[in-house]
Design a protein around this motif. Structure first.
Motif, PDB file in Angstrom:
ATOM      1  N   ILE A  28      52.061  13.662 -58.155  1.00 14.63           N
ATOM      2  CA  ILE A  28      51.545  13.026 -56.816  1.00 14.63           C
ATOM      3  C   ILE A  28      51.182  14.762 -56.355  1.00 14.63           C
ATOM      4  CG2 ILE A  28      53.379  12.967 -54.469  1.00 14.63           C
ATOM      5  CD1 ILE A  28      55.732  11.570 -55.865  1.00 14.63           C
ATOM      6  N   VAL A  29      50.143  14.287 -55.285  1.00 14.20           N
ATOM      7  CA  VAL A  29      49.059  15.306 -54.050  1.00 14.20           C
ATOM      8  C   VAL A  29      49.487  14.513 -52.906  1.00 14.20           C
ATOM      9  CG1 VAL A  29      47.348  16.140 -53.437  1.00 14.20           C
ATOM     10  CG2 VAL A  29      48.325  15.188 -56.532  1.00 14.20           C
ATOM     11  N   VAL A  30      49.643  15.775 -51.754  1.00 17.85           N
ATOM     12  CA  VAL A  30      50.081  15.726 -50.653  1.00 17.85           C
ATOM     13  C   VAL A  30      48.979  16.481 -49.770  1.00 17.85           C
ATOM     14  CG1 VAL A  30      51.443  14.967 -48.436  1.00 17.85           C
ATOM     15  CG2 VAL A  30      52.266  14.113 -51.207  1.00 17.85           C
ATOM     16  N   ASN A  31      48.224  15.990 -49.271  1.00 18.56           N
ATOM     17  CA  ASN A  31      48.014  16.760 -47.700  1.00 18.56           C
ATOM     18  C   ASN A  31      48.343  17.424 -46.837  1.00 18.56           C
ATOM     19  OD1 ASN A  31      46.197  17.827 -49.808  1.00 18.56           O
ATOM     20  ND2 ASN A  31      44.678  15.808 -49.504  1.00 18.56           N
ATOM     21  N   ILE A  32      49.034  18.654 -46.454  1.00 19.20           N
ATOM     22  CA  ILE A  32      49.171  18.987 -44.920  1.00 19.20           C
ATOM     23  C   ILE A  32      47.799  19.604 -43.997  1.00 19.20           C
ATOM     24  CG2 ILE A  32      50.525  19.514 -43.516  1.00 19.20           C
ATOM     25  CD1 ILE A  32      51.895  19.285 -46.700  1.00 19.20           C
ATOM     26  N   ALA A  64      39.554  10.151 -47.052  1.00 20.96           N
ATOM     27  CA  ALA A  64      38.709   9.308 -47.389  1.00 20.96           C
ATOM     28  C   ALA A  64      40.441   8.858 -48.228  1.00 20.96           C
ATOM     29  CB  ALA A  64      37.574   9.685 -48.262  1.00 20.96           C
ATOM     30  N   PRO A  65      40.658   7.317 -48.263  1.00 16.92           N
ATOM     31  CA  PRO A  65      41.346   7.029 -49.555  1.00 16.92           C
ATOM     32  C   PRO A  65      41.635   7.734 -50.522  1.00 16.92           C
ATOM     33  CG  PRO A  65      39.464   5.092 -48.574  1.00 16.92           C
ATOM     34  CD  PRO A  65      39.173   6.137 -47.717  1.00 16.92           C
ATOM     35  N   ALA A  66      43.259   8.254 -50.510  1.00 17.46           N
ATOM     36  CA  ALA A  66      43.482   8.559 -52.042  1.00 17.46           C
ATOM     37  C   ALA A  66      43.530   7.537 -52.939  1.00 17.46           C
ATOM     38  CB  ALA A  66      44.827   9.518 -51.583  1.00 17.46           C
ATOM     39  N   GLN A  94      47.708  19.214 -36.585  1.00 20.39           N
ATOM     40  CA  GLN A  94      47.244  18.095 -35.927  1.00 20.39           C
ATOM     41  C   GLN A  94      47.595  16.980 -36.975  1.00 20.39           C
ATOM     42  OE1 GLN A  94      47.263  17.608 -33.129  1.00 20.39           O
ATOM     43  NE2 GLN A  94      47.693  19.123 -33.583  1.00 20.39           N
ATOM     44  N   ASP A  95      48.393  16.178 -37.088  1.00 19.08           N
ATOM     45  CA  ASP A  95      47.760  14.869 -38.103  1.00 19.08           C
ATOM     46  C   ASP A  95      45.729  14.665 -38.057  1.00 19.08           C
ATOM     47  OD1 ASP A  95      50.765  14.897 -38.149  1.00 19.08           O
ATOM     48  OD2 ASP A  95      50.672  13.095 -37.485  1.00 19.08           O
ATOM     49  N   GLY A 151      51.173  12.646 -41.777  1.00 16.56           N
ATOM     50  CA  GLY A 151      49.915  12.237 -41.550  1.00 16.56           C
ATOM     51  C   GLY A 151      49.520  12.362 -42.395  1.00 16.56           C
ATOM     52  N   ASN A 152      49.405  11.679 -43.502  1.00 14.16           N
ATOM     53  CA  ASN A 152      48.398  11.464 -44.500  1.00 14.16           C
ATOM     54  C   ASN A 152      48.634  10.414 -45.647  1.00 14.16           C
ATOM     55  OD1 ASN A 152      45.673  13.010 -43.528  1.00 14.16           O
ATOM     56  ND2 ASN A 152      46.335  15.119 -44.346  1.00 14.16           N
TER      57      ASN A 152
END
Lengths: 231, 131
Positions: free
Chosen positions: A176-180, A192-194, A185-186, A157-158
């Motif tokens: 690659i970086v992903v935040n959960i 802020a735009p990655a 909740q999404d 959702g990010n």
């Protein structure tokens, strides 16, 4: 290349201790290793919040498989396993998953373009894009379905953050970086735009020297570099 | 025609449990799908369905009860559903039920997307996963 500042063990240790580091690995990747990591993530996270734990697990699987299939850094001995870096950190607000590996420099514009495209889509557009990719023919070099990154954006959702650093004339280090979100909740508004980043400073990690001997020819169609495993 | 049964297993890979019954026409795939050779695994299912459609020609009930599958499996599942849609188009009777874990909306969304892709009617049911 600039001289190395040297490895500061204390800084490294402090950093590991400050953030809640769930996983930090750099080295050759195998199916067995991924399985061990993923089961560990499940056990650790699913007790607290099964829904978030499952998301982290599913995203880890897609990202780690990317490294396993596509990293251009290969061990010169043993089973010639591909080499990469996998990190999972608990920032308090997010589980942050990071992967790093070498890619062919000439592929970088394409990778960044795909990432920007994914980040510009809303959820419905992402689903549509995933369907288009899944309905299309399997790309020849793709061992997976070629839709892993799109699924990562959907599941998290990010945004998907991509960072690239030049490594050599032929290769780039690709992160690659992903935040959960930890509360499950999404994010209502995506954070802020990655921005995708590129720069030409020192590589983040410095694998041992690239061999350019005739072993390269053993990789036939893949044209990989061979990196000796640091002792 | 013989049944096809594959025992589910969770080790280095996650093999889903598969039960395809040629006598009753009841089929089910359940568990988790992350495989060493995804194409080979699902092609066995597709081959069985092709045989059933040619030899048995009776109604088919296909239950999907997966709690996790990777994107590579998702492409193969689409191929299975395409075979089922083809049977429907050739006047075969097919019921597809998609059971998704109640706390996993992305698996529910997959069914919606599969319906769009194939034009096949898929009945969706939430279930409470054990464990």
């Amino acid at each position: 290349m600039q001289p190395s500042k040297g490895f500061d063990f204390f800084e490294y240790h402090t950093q590991l201790a400050q953030d809640d580091v769930l996983l930090s690995y750099k080295g050759p990747l195998t199916d067995v290793l991924l399985s061990e990591f993923s089961q560990d993530i499940r056990l650790k996270l699913q007790e607290e919040d099964p829904k978030v734990g499952k998301k982290v697990f599913a995203i880890f699987m897609e990202l780690a498989q990317n490294v396993l299939y596509y990293s251009k850094e290969v061990n010169t001995f043993g089973n010639r396993d591909r080499v990469g870096t996998l990190v999972i950190v608990n920032t308090g607000e997010y589980y942050q998953l990071m992967t790093g590996n070498l890619v062919l420099k000439k592929l970088v514009p394409e990778l960044l373009e795909k990432c920007d495209k994914i980040n510009a889509f809303d959820r419905d557009e992402l689903r549509e894009y995933k369907r288009t990719l899944r309905n299309g023919p399997k790309s020849e070099e793709s061992k997976g379905a070629g839709i892993g990154l799109v699924q990562v954006a959907l599941t998290s959702g990010n945004r998907v953050e991509m960072k690239v650093k030049e490594y050599s004339n032929e290769f780039a280090f690709y992160v690659i970086v992903v935040n959960i979100k930890i509360n499950g909740q999404d994010d209502e508004d995506k954070p802020a735009p990655a921005k995708t980043e590129t720069d030409n400073c020192e590589p983040i990690t410095e694998p041992a020297k690239t061999e350019t001997n005739d072993k390269l020819n053993q990789q036939e169609d893949e044209g990989e570099t061979l990196i000796a495993n640091p002792e | 025609m013989e049944n096809l049964e594959i025992k589910g297993e969770s080790g280095v890979y996650f093999i889903p449990e598969v039960k395809l019954d040629a006598t009753s026409g009841n089929c089910e795939i359940s568990g988790e799908s992350y495989l060493e050779d995804t194409d080979e695994f699902y092609n066995n299912i597709i081959k069985w369905l092709d045989d059933y459609v040619k030899q048995v020609k009776k109604p088919l009930l296909f239950n999907f009860r997966l709690t996790y599958f990777n994107t590579s499996s998702s492409r193969s599942i689409l191929n299975v559903l395409r075979v089922l849609k083809q049977y429907v188009d050739n006047k075969g009777s097919v019921t597809v039920n998609w059971y998704y874990p109640e706390d996993d909306e992305s698996i529910a969304e997959e069914a919606e997307d599969y319906m769009k892709d194939t034009g096949l009617q898929i009945n969706m049911f939430a279930f409470e996963p054990e464990d």
